[in-house]
Design a protein around this motif. Structure first.
Motif, mmCIF file in Angstrom:
data_model
loop_
_atom_site.group_PDB
_atom_site.id
_atom_site.type_symbol
_atom_site.label_atom_id
_atom_site.label_comp_id
_atom_site.label_asym_id
_atom_site.label_seq_id
_atom_site.Cartn_x
_atom_site.Cartn_y
_atom_site.Cartn_z
ATOM 1 N N ALA A 5 10.132 1.912 5.446
ATOM 2 C CA ALA A 5 9.413 1.703 5.357
ATOM 3 C C ALA A 5 8.420 1.307 4.093
ATOM 4 O O ALA A 5 9.016 1.986 2.785
ATOM 5 C CB ALA A 5 8.047 3.476 6.084
ATOM 6 N N ALA B 237 4.257 -0.535 6.185
ATOM 7 C CA ALA B 237 3.436 1.163 6.551
ATOM 8 C C ALA B 237 1.821 0.768 5.575
ATOM 9 O O ALA B 237 0.571 0.682 6.617
ATOM 10 C CB ALA B 237 3.777 1.896 5.319
ATOM 11 N N THR C 20 3.264 6.793 8.925
ATOM 12 C CA THR C 20 3.889 5.991 8.873
ATOM 13 C C THR C 20 5.577 6.275 8.970
ATOM 14 O O THR C 20 6.230 6.013 9.705
ATOM 15 C CB THR C 20 3.709 4.857 8.078
ATOM 16 O OG1 THR C 20 2.508 3.769 8.607
ATOM 17 C CG2 THR C 20 4.883 3.337 8.675
#
Length: 225
Positions: free
Chosen positions: A99, A129, A141
């Protein structure tokens, strides 16, 4: 220095006329909604908020509250003009999930764009994210997407507090195995402090070889699994 800046902002907010700030924010929100005077009305309201002692964060929050939210640039489209990148291939037995998020209020996203596409070309699963995110939002996230690596870019000079809060959040939510890497305008003197906190790698503008960066991320994800 970071603590001094935080204390300075707290003192600034405590000493200003809170009623004037509140009134100026309300006027800004009305100007953003009505837009009767076009950009001129919004600019005038922005200037009045600054004169009242409002901060950039408060200005942003006011506009977000009366608009459709923050704009998130589409960085994961296939055509970004970066061409083929010389990056290593990630292991195929289990795809590495990463992420990428941007902390702070500025809109400089080129580094995140390039890293996202480099990771995709290496065979990783890339999750955005978001931009102008808080540690809380980026950790949420990371947990929702079950990622191996969380990469945060910061240009605001708050990298130490961002790293500390992010690591604490990951540990408190049982996700201490998620590897945190950070990049951005980070002084060399702070690199060791970040690594001591638990950040697995720190990248700055001096680290310009995307292949090496991706290779290090792959190695970090492999070691932590």
């Amino acid at each position: 220095k970071e603590k001094e800046r935080i204390e300075s902002i707290k003192k600034w907010r405590a000493a200003r006329d809170q009623a004037a700030v509140s009134k100026a924010r309300q006027a800004l929100e009305r100007a953003a909604v009505s837009n009767n005077d076009g950009d001129r009305g919004l600019i005038e309201a922005t200037i009045e908020l600054a004169r009242a002692g409002g901060t950039v964060g408060e200005w942003t929050d006011s506009l977000v509250r009366v608009s459709r939210g923050r704009y998130t640039p589409p960085i994961l489209e296939t055509s970004v003009g970066v061409g083929a990148l010389n990056v290593p291939a990630a292991p195929t037995t289990r795809k590495i999930r990463i992420a990428l998020g941007k902390a702070g209020l500025d809109g400089h996203i080129n580094a995140i764009k390039l890293l996202a596409h480099a990771c995709m070309q290496a065979g990783m699963e890339v999750v955005l994210a978001g931009f102008k995110q808080t540690p809380e939002q980026m950790v949420a996230t990371a947990l929702e997407e079950d990622v191996d690596v969380l990469a945060i870019s910061s240009l605001a000079g708050a990298h130490m507090s961002i790293a500390r809060e992010t690591i604490d959040l990951l540990k408190s939510r049982g996700a201490g195995d998620v590897s945190l890497v950070m990049g951005g305008i980070i002084p060399q003197a702070d690199r060791k402090a970040l690594l001591d906190l638990g950040v697995k790698a720190v990248f700055t503008p001096k680290d310009s070889n995307l292949g090496e960066i991706v290779g290090r991320i792959i190695a970090i994800a492999g070691r932590e699994r």
